[in-house]
Enzyme design. Structure first.
Site, PDB file in Angstrom:
ATOM      1  N   ASP A   1       0.561  -0.991   0.121  1.00  0.00           N
ATOM      2  CA  ASP A   1      -0.463  -0.105   0.500  1.00  0.00           C
ATOM      3  C   ASP A   1       0.551   1.342  -0.141  1.00  0.00           C
ATOM      4  O   ASP A   1       2.401   1.341  -0.082  1.00  0.00           O
ATOM      5  CB  ASP A   1      -0.960   0.092   1.164  1.00  0.00           C
ATOM      6  CG  ASP A   1      -2.435   1.188   1.055  1.00  0.00           C
ATOM      7  OD1 ASP A   1      -1.899   1.566   0.173  1.00  0.00           O
ATOM      8  OD2 ASP A   1      -3.101   0.296   1.323  1.00  0.00           O
TER       9      ASP A   1
ATOM     10  N   GLU B   1       2.589   4.746  -3.882  1.00  0.00           N
ATOM     11  CA  GLU B   1       2.838   6.350  -5.166  1.00  0.00           C
ATOM     12  C   GLU B   1       4.310   6.910  -4.718  1.00  0.00           C
ATOM     13  O   GLU B   1       5.071   7.222  -6.241  1.00  0.00           O
ATOM     14  CB  GLU B   1       1.535   7.193  -5.326  1.00  0.00           C
ATOM     15  CG  GLU B   1       0.419   6.768  -4.961  1.00  0.00           C
ATOM     16  CD  GLU B   1      -0.061   5.541  -4.121  1.00  0.00           C
ATOM     17  OE1 GLU B   1       0.907   6.162  -3.253  1.00  0.00           O
ATOM     18  OE2 GLU B   1      -0.825   5.095  -4.473  1.00  0.00           O
TER      19      GLU B   1
ATOM     20  N   ASP C   1      -8.394   3.777  -3.544  1.00  0.00           N
ATOM     21  CA  ASP C   1      -9.355   4.014  -1.998  1.00  0.00           C
ATOM     22  C   ASP C   1     -10.643   4.669  -3.116  1.00  0.00           C
ATOM     23  O   ASP C   1     -10.956   5.983  -2.999  1.00  0.00           O
ATOM     24  CB  ASP C   1      -8.970   4.683  -1.238  1.00  0.00           C
ATOM     25  CG  ASP C   1      -7.905   4.252  -0.612  1.00  0.00           C
ATOM     26  OD1 ASP C   1      -7.831   2.932  -0.827  1.00  0.00           O
ATOM     27  OD2 ASP C   1      -6.773   4.951   0.526  1.00  0.00           O
TER      28      ASP C   1
END
Length: 658
Positions: A372, A375, A442
């Site tokens: 997770d 980025e 998300d």
């Protein structure tokens, strides 16, 4: 004065303020590099070394042509301040032509040292379609007429690669944030901070040929694990070992096959510790043993965030294994205190982090990880203030997910593991070769987000990412007691059935009757998110979809193997196989799942009918089992317990739907 120099395998163009080289880079591919510096950089970033190729170069000091298989490029000097022009051809037909909007130097805006803001501009081709550029929550599958910021953030993952309906691929080989415009008046690529303009262009007779060359350039996905083709159970979040085991045991007792169950974030003691909190996860070994005995793979969430409270912060900080700032101290992400991120581009970081992962997870039997925040999620997004081992963030920020995935791939390979798959929230060209299973972040629990997820999956497929999925039901704001969400979850489950990976996840709203089982936990759980959580009507529908997914596994594995060998994804746009059918280039709400299944998802509330285009051939509706002739539109119906799919006549996969 400008001049062209012809060498055996390249064209060199020189004039005041500009040095340009065009040369072959593997089969049917050319690489263009141009700089205001005195020499070009050979940095390939994530490119693999090119395959051998044989090219032909001819011309003189004012005009030259280089030919490499089916692609050729001609450059003319112009003279003085008249711009030089590069024109690319596929089998003699023009596909792309450069242009300068102003004088030559406008391609380079000096920033300091040897770095520039760089841009390459091309003429627009009427009727051309573009696909790719990664994923973001929007409705544009065909990128023609669009503008796209080149950067990563939660729900947006940039891969600066495009497929053109004219039969070529284009890779902007600069990992700097920037901009791509594929508008009606021009096509423009811009990097905010780079040493040089650097791009590759290659051609093929059909989309599959173009995809294969792209994977030759950036890598192929490894062999897909057979187990991963099943159903993945996930929620935000299981607060304890016993909570998770209760769910796994219930699925097992009901005879519902579960491939994997995910242990989400904040199971750890502190961000950056990468280990179970013994208060809530007292015996990971016995937990994993029990899960594996039920045929369920444990998956653990790993974040790259870290702060001074972590036991790993000081040793990593001392060795420059953390992302630095050019101005100021740590603090890139405020989430339960200020966090910074590990720097996966530092060669020391991977072995250090893997040693912790091995000690705290792998030795218990956990071999799959959820990467997770890949980025990474920095706020504010001032990339010029980030310092990575490989350079300033304004020049290199897009590489983070590539190197983050590489840590886990290299670590697992060092343990002689062959079945490697990591769920990750961002990607870059080449991520596929590290077993990255990308998802689109998300997103909200809405029908709009479902529709945009279809676009995301197809766009990623055209960027060489064959392993992709979305949170079934969307991630946030889902009310499991509402009629809206209960309809949405079924339609999204149907989309999940025909996605490369079928994974249920989401932060559902808590119900009035929900009890906080562990009031002291730092991050509490959302609402229930198992297939029995969405009403009595939905449970048997969802159960049947999971059972159907299980029967589809041999078909899925067949096409995952094809992806590993050729680059062709299992989730593919209609034009991928039917590239001579102009209508297929306009379809963004239906797609092929392998060569034999056409899926047309329902993506609106209260809708049970929709139009479907059947390409050439005969197609069998999986609901009524009737045969329909292709080459036309038709209206298909699917009540809430049904979905719209057609199977190519003669395909053995039809028996799965019986």
């Amino acid at each position: 004065m400008s001049k062209i120099t012809i060498l055996e395998n390249k064209i060199i163009f020189e004039r005041r303020d500009e040095l340009t080289v065009i040369e072959p880079y593997g089969k049917n591919c050319l690489r263009y590099r141009s700089t205001r510096n005195i020499s070009l950089s050979d940095e390939g970033w994530t490119l693999l070394p090119p395959n051998d190729c044989h090219c032909k170069v001819e011309g003189d000091s004012t005009s030259a042509t280089i030919t490499n298989g089916d692609i050729s490029a001609t450059i003319t000097t112009g003279g003085g301040w008249i711009p030089s022009i590069v024109t690319y051809y596929r089998k003699g037909s023009q596909i792309l032509r450069s242009r300068d909007e102003g004088d030559a130097v406008t391609k380079f805006t000096h920033l300091g040292g040897n770095n520039y803001k760089v841009k390459a501009i091309f003429d627009s081709n009427p009727g051309e379609h573009f696909y790719g550029l990664g994923q973001e929550q929007e409705d544009q599958f065909d990128r023609k007429g669009c503008s796209c910021n080149l950067l990563h953030y939660n729900t947006k993952s940039t891969l600066p690669v495009l497929y053109s309906s004219l039969g070529y691929g284009f890779l902007w080989n600069n990992p700097s944030p920037g901009l791509c415009e594929t508008t009606l008046n021009h096509t423009l690529w811009c990097s905010d901070n780079a040493y040089q303009i650097d791009y590759l262009i290659w051609t093929g007779d059909k989309p599959a040929d173009v995809m294969k060359i792209y994977c030759d350039l950036t890598g192929y996905a490894p062999k897909f694990p057979h187990w991963a083709a099943g159903f993945w159970q996930c929620k935000l979040r299981y607060e304890s070992q016993e909570d998770l085991l209760e769910v796994a045991r219930k699925y097992h007792s009901l005879g519902i096959p579960v491939a994997a169950i995910v242990i989400d974030y904040f199971h750890w003691t502190e961000q950056g510790d990468w280990k179970f909190d013994p208060k809530y996860w007292p015996d990971p070994k016995s937990m994993c043993d029990e899960l594996l005995s039920m045929g369920i793979k444990p998956v653990v969430s790993v974040w790259p965030t870290i702060n001074p409270n972590s036991e790993n912060y000081a040793p990593m900080d001392d060795e420059n294994m953390l992302v630095r700032t050019e101005n100021g101290q740590y603090g890139l992400f405020n989430f339960y205190g200020l966090q910074t991120f590990i720097d996966p581009t530092n060669p020391k970081t991977g072995p250090y982090v893997w040693s912790k992962i091995k000690e705290n997870y792998y030795r218990y039997g956990i071999k799959t990880f959820w990467l997770d925040e890949a980025e990474p999620e920095v706020h504010p997004q001032q990339f010029h203030n980030l310092r990575f081992y490989i350079g300033n963030g304004a020049q290199t920020a897009l590489l983070y997910p590539y190197y983050y995935s590489k840590i886990f791939y290299d670590g697992l390979k060092s343990e002689n593991e062959e079945e490697i798959i990591s769920l990750t929230r961002a990607a870059y060209p080449g991520s596929q070769r590290f077993g990255s299973l990308v998802w689109n972040g998300d997103i909200p629990s809405t029908f709009d987000a479902l529709r945009q997820s279809v676009t995301s999956g197809l766009s990623m497929a055209m960027c060489g990412i064959p392993w992709w999925n979305s949170d079934i039901g969307g991630f946030h704001s889902g009310d499991i007691e509402s009629d809206y969400f209960r309809e949405l979850i079924v339609r999204w489950f149907q989309f999940g059935l025909f996605s490369p990976v079928m994974r249920l996840h989401g932060a559902r709203k808590k119900t009035a009757s929900q009890v906080d089982r562990h009031p002291g936990v730092k991050e509490t759980s959302g609402g229930d998110n198992e297939i029995w959580s969405f009403g009595d009507r939905n449970y048997p529908i969802l159960k049947r979809l999971i059972e159907l997914r299980e029967r589809l596994k041999p078909y899925i594995i067949k096409y995952m193997d094809i992806a590993s060998e050729t680059g062709s994804p299992i989730m593919r746009p209609m034009f991928y196989d039917y590239y001579q059918d102009d209508i297929c280039y306009t379809l963004d709400d239906q797609y092929m799942f392998g060569e034999d299944i056409l899926f047309a998802p329902i993506m609106e509330q209260g809708v049970t009918k929709r139009s479907v285009y059947l390409p050439e051939g005969n197609w069998i509706n999986v609901n009524d089992k009737c045969t329909y002739t292709g080459g036309k539109m038709l209206t298909a119906t699917a009540e809430i317990h049904e979905f719209i799919a057609f199977v190519k006549e003669g395909s053995e996969v039809l028996t799965v739907f019986s």
